[in-house]
Structure formats: structure tokens, C-alpha cells
Design a protein around this motif. Structure first.
Motif, PDB file in Angstrom:
ATOM      1  N   TYR A 124       1.210  -1.294  -0.318  1.00 45.64           N
ATOM      2  CA  TYR A 124       0.008  -0.015   0.135  1.00 45.64           C
ATOM      3  C   TYR A 124       0.670   1.462   0.414  1.00 45.64           C
ATOM      4  CZ  TYR A 124      -2.750   3.517   1.457  1.00 45.64           C
ATOM      5  OH  TYR A 124      -3.678   5.367   2.031  1.00 45.64           O
ATOM      6  N   ASP A 125       1.734   0.993   0.732  1.00 46.90           N
ATOM      7  CA  ASP A 125       2.334   2.140   0.806  1.00 46.90           C
ATOM      8  C   ASP A 125       3.778   3.075  -0.301  1.00 46.90           C
ATOM      9  OD1 ASP A 125       5.240   4.317   1.945  1.00 46.90           O
ATOM     10  OD2 ASP A 125       6.033   2.578   1.370  1.00 46.90           O
ATOM     11  N   TYR A 127       1.965   2.224  -3.636  1.00 54.99           N
ATOM     12  CA  TYR A 127       1.290   2.220  -4.695  1.00 54.99           C
ATOM     13  C   TYR A 127       0.825   3.722  -3.722  1.00 54.99           C
ATOM     14  CZ  TYR A 127      -4.044   3.558  -4.853  1.00 54.99           C
ATOM     15  OH  TYR A 127      -4.714   4.074  -5.046  1.00 54.99           O
ATOM     16  N   VAL A 217      -5.002  -7.329  -1.110  1.00 53.00           N
ATOM     17  CA  VAL A 217      -4.610  -5.611  -0.898  1.00 53.00           C
ATOM     18  C   VAL A 217      -2.818  -5.856  -1.911  1.00 53.00           C
ATOM     19  CG1 VAL A 217      -3.048  -4.103   0.588  1.00 53.00           C
ATOM     20  CG2 VAL A 217      -5.106  -5.701   0.766  1.00 53.00           C
ATOM     21  N   SER A 221      -3.071  -3.209  -5.051  1.00 50.70           N
ATOM     22  CA  SER A 221      -1.875  -2.232  -5.694  1.00 50.70           C
ATOM     23  C   SER A 221      -0.574  -2.304  -6.233  1.00 50.70           C
ATOM     24  CB  SER A 221      -1.166  -2.539  -4.082  1.00 50.70           C
ATOM     25  OG  SER A 221      -1.466  -1.820  -2.579  1.00 50.70           O
TER      26      SER A 221
END
Length: 317
Positions: A124-125, A127, A217, A221
Motif C-alpha cells: 500500500y505504501d 502504491y 491488497v 496495489s
């Protein structure tokens, strides 16, 4: 379900045979795994130390990397010292109590699940950094990073509670020989005198949920990252953006590949020896490789390591 008579005795201790087939070469394997374990500790401690000392690495990506390094240290320490004691024949090195076995399985599962969610948080970071760079500071603030890290550890801790509770309710009436180098669920279920259908089903569903949620996730991402990269006209800029997540993608591929193979199954392992080899890969080899992957493919980490451990820097101090 195994049949048993009324004169059975409840097993209170297990004996882990480990790698019984390598008896003549046990000293070689002891030295090999000891070297890998010490190397893993040194690498991950170096990452934690360097990120803590280097102000230029005080960013979300490296914050999560220190958590990953802590996990790798704990992950290997849960199983490897006991395995090493079994190799050299330390008194009681192969024996483990029923409660100790459940505790080892709980901690190992807890750390494995936490790593899954932590890798998802790292995806996520990446992305946000690549797809929404202008909003990165707001979406991945230090408060968000701390909350994500706490959530990863908390959900990871809650993951094995029901499976371990169900394991504790099973009856083990002999034999007590665990054909593995640590207390994994599959070889333990093979020893139970109880009906393990519910336990197998819960294990499968819990493992599948953890892997699917975290891998979804990661997949979403990276799907968005690839889509964004395809719309970058400059090949140099495209490669620069991709290189920031190449190390993470490599670690994810190694970790998830073996986990999907090992745990998303409904039956007790059919090939114990092959599963031992796979277990060695994700519980010992991968934690050793991860710091190398992150440092060798990351100029900032390599530069910080060089500055932190160079003779001149120590001399100035």
C-alpha cells in the motif's frame, strides 16, 4: 480418525525427529543452519540499526522494513535454536512438552500472519508513493504508519487463537513422534486420536483468509502501480519508479509462493520430507535472503550501511 482403546495414555510430551535421514551428516547441517541463523540475525539487526541511525531513512518504507526485520529475527528464533539442539544431541533437545509445542505453533503462526499483513501494508505504501505522490504525505503519515503497524501485529496475534484452541482440545494418545523440525499443525494432526475434520477445516479457512486478504491488497496495489507505470512516457522515469518496489515484489513472491503451497490445503501433508524442505525455505532461507534483497537492490540502504559500518565513521566517533 485413528482408533484407540480405553487404556490409552494422554501424551504430555512430543519428540521432534527433525531431519532423521541425515544422521551421518548432522554436524554439517548443524553448522549450515547455525551459519544461516547467525547471518539472518546479523543482517536484520544491521537493517534495524542503520534505519535507526540514518535520518535520511526515516521514511514510511523503512519504518515498515524495520518491523519486517524484527519479524524475521523472531520468526527464525522460534524454530531454529530448538532444531540445532536436536542436531547435536543436547539433552532433551528433541523433546518438547505439549504446552511448549502449542506455544511454538502459536508464536510461529502469529508471526507468519503478521508478516503477511505487513507485506500488504508495504505494498500500500508503494502504491500511494507511485500512483498518488502528491497525496503521499497525507495518506501515509507517521500516524497512519503506526496504526497500520499496530493493526498488522494485532490481527496477526488474533489469527492463531481459534486454531490453537481447537488443537488443545484434541486427544493425543501415542505415538508422540513429530516428523518435523518444529511443531507444525500438519504433523501434529497426523498424531491425533480425535476427529480432526473441524480442525483441518478451520486451519484451511483461517490460512486462506489471511493469504487472500493480504495478497488481494498486494495484487490490487501492484495492479494500480503497473497501470500507472504504463502511462509514464519516459522509460527512465518508469524504471526509476519500478525500482522502488522491485525488492518488495521479490520478497512477496518468495514468501507467498511457499505459504500458498504449504498451508492452503484441506488434508494432512502427503509428503512430509518435501514439506520439511519447503518449511526450511520459508522459515530459514527467506528471512536470510530478505535483508540481502532489500539492501542489494536499494542504493539508499547500501549507502547507509556503508556509512554506518565504514572505518572512517567509527573513527570520527
Amino acid at each position: 480418525m485413528q482408533s484407540y482403546t480405553l487404556n490409552w495414555t494422554q501424551v504430555t510430551e512430543f519428540v521432534m525427529v527433525g531431519f532423521a535421514g541425515v544422521h551421518e551428516a548432522r554436524l554439517f547441517f548443524f553448522l549450515l543452519f547455525l551459519t544461516m541463523y547467525l547471518f539472518t540475525l546479523a543482517e536484520n539487526l544491521a537493517i534495524i540499526l542503520v534505519v535507526g541511525l540514518e535520518h535520511r531513512l526515516w521514511r514510511p518504507m523503512y519504518f515498515f522494513l524495520t518491523h519486517l526485520s524484527c519479524l524475521e529475527i523472531l520468526y527464525t528464533s522460534v524454530t531454529v535454536p530448538k532444531m540445532l539442539a536436536g542436531f547435536i544431541g543436547v539433552d532433551g533437545g528433541k523433546n518438547i512438552s505439549f504446552a511448549g509445542c502449542l506455544a511454538q505453533l502459536f508464536i510461529f503462526t502469529f508471526l507468519g500472519a503478521t508478516e503477511c499483513f505487513l507485506l500488504a501494508a508495504m505494498a500500500y505504501d508503494r502504491y500511494v508513493a507511485i500512483c498518488m505522490p502528491l497525496h503521499y504525505g497525507a495518506l501515509v503519515s507517521w500516524g497512519t504508519c503506526i496504526r497500520l503497524a499496530v493493526a498488522c501485529w494485532l490481527v496477526g496475534f488474533l489469527t492463531p487463537i481459534l486454531p490453537i484452541y481447537l488443537m488443545s482440545q484434541l486427544t493425543f494418545c501415542g505415538p508422540n513422534i513429530v516428523d518435523h523440525f518444529f511443531c507444525d499443525a500438519s504433523p501434529l494432526l497426523a498424531l491425533s486420536c480425535s476427529d480432526v475434520t473441524l480442525k483441518e477445516t478451520v486451519d484451511f479457512l483461517v490460512s486462506l483468509t489471511v493469504l487472500l486478504v493480504s495478497s488481494t491488497v498486494i495484487a490490487v496495489s501492484y495492479g494500480n502501480i503497473v497501470w500507472t507505470l504504463l502511462h509514464i512516457r519516459s522509460a527512465a522515469e518508469r524504471w526509476k519508479a519500478f525500482s522502488t518496489c522491485a525488492a518488495h515484489l521479490t520478497v512477496v513472491s518468495l514468501f507467498y509462493g511457499t505459504l500458498f503451497f504449504m498451508y492452503v490445503r484441506t488434508k494432512v501433508a502427503s509428503s512430509i520430507n518435501f514439506n520439511k524442505v519447503v518449511s526450511v525455505f520459508y522459515s530459514i532461507v527467506t528471512p536470510m535472503l530478505n535483508p540481502l534483497i532489500y539492501s542489494l537492490r536499494n542504493k539508499e540502504v547500501k549507502g547507509a550501511l556503508g556509512r554506518a559500518f565504514s572505518f572512517k565513521s567509527w573513527k570520527r566517533q
